[in-house]
Scaffold this active site. Structure first.
Site, PDB file in Angstrom:
ATOM      1  N   HIS A  17     -11.059 -10.615   8.861  1.00 32.02           N
ATOM      2  CA  HIS A  17      -9.823 -10.623   9.647  1.00 32.02           C
ATOM      3  C   HIS A  17      -9.404 -12.059   9.951  1.00 32.02           C
ATOM      4  O   HIS A  17      -8.227 -12.424   9.837  1.00 32.02           O
ATOM      5  CB  HIS A  17     -10.012  -9.872  10.974  1.00 32.02           C
ATOM      6  N   LYS A  41     -10.210   7.596  16.940  1.00 32.87           N
ATOM      7  CA  LYS A  41     -11.251   6.732  16.383  1.00 32.87           C
ATOM      8  C   LYS A  41     -12.316   6.460  17.438  1.00 32.87           C
ATOM      9  O   LYS A  41     -12.014   6.164  18.588  1.00 32.87           O
ATOM     10  CB  LYS A  41     -10.659   5.379  15.946  1.00 32.87           C
ATOM     11  N   ARG A  90      -8.965  -5.158   0.633  1.00 31.69           N
ATOM     12  CA  ARG A  90     -10.285  -5.405   0.053  1.00 31.69           C
ATOM     13  C   ARG A  90     -10.488  -4.682  -1.265  1.00 31.69           C
ATOM     14  O   ARG A  90     -11.220  -5.143  -2.120  1.00 31.69           O
ATOM     15  CB  ARG A  90     -11.386  -4.974   1.040  1.00 31.69           C
ATOM     16  N   SER A 127     -15.424  -3.847   9.491  1.00 31.48           N
ATOM     17  CA  SER A 127     -15.774  -3.547  10.880  1.00 31.48           C
ATOM     18  C   SER A 127     -16.729  -2.361  10.959  1.00 31.48           C
ATOM     19  O   SER A 127     -17.624  -2.327  11.804  1.00 31.48           O
ATOM     20  CB  SER A 127     -14.515  -3.248  11.696  1.00 31.48           C
TER      21      SER A 127
END
Length: 151
Positions: A17, A41, A90, A127
């Protein structure tokens, strides 16, 4: 002024990030790191803690703001008069997902999405993986920006 939103959960904010923000600052005047609140989440750090950690990281960078939001990212961008959304990519899967969302955001609000590909040495860092390592008491300092502490 070119203002962008960099949205995410950032639980936690990783060196991946950090790299995206650093690179986006080369062509944006201001970046608002938007921490999306998503009750669906399961997060490791409370929203307020994530805001605090990222603000501390960028305390000496006046072009970075950090805010939490609980509405659609495109609405948050409009509220902050941001013409751009920055996203890190990614994998091919990330690209396909982000392309769809970018098309919708452009149609809804005229907000453009800028995709920045992750630096090759950072593609394995997420993460999710960092949270799992934290869960098992592992040292995650190699995956976080220098100066960011997780407790």
């Amino acid at each position: 002024m070119k203002r962008a939103i960099f949205p995410g959960t950032f639980d936690p904010f990783t060196i991946g990030h950090y790299s995206v923000v650093k690179r986006a600052l080369t062509f944006m005047d201001e970046i608002i790191i938007g921490i999306g609140v998503n009750d669906k989440k399961k997060t490791w750090f409370p929203t307020e803690k994530r805001v605090e950690m990222i603000r501390k990281l960028y305390a000496d960078e006046p072009r970075i703001k950090v805010e939490a939001y609980d509405n659609l990212t495109v609405d948050f961008a409009r509220e902050r008069e941001a013409g751009f959304i920055i996203r890190g990519i990614r994998t091919v899967h990330d690209f396909e997902y982000e392309e769809t969302i970018a098309d919708i955001n452009r149609k809804l609000a005229g907000v453009e999405t800028i995709l920045l590909f992750t630096e090759p040495e950072l593609t394995s860092i997420s993460s999710t993986i960092v949270r799992e390592l934290l869960q098992y008491g592992k040292d995650v300092s190699d995956f976080l920006p220098e100066g960011m502490e997780v407790e």
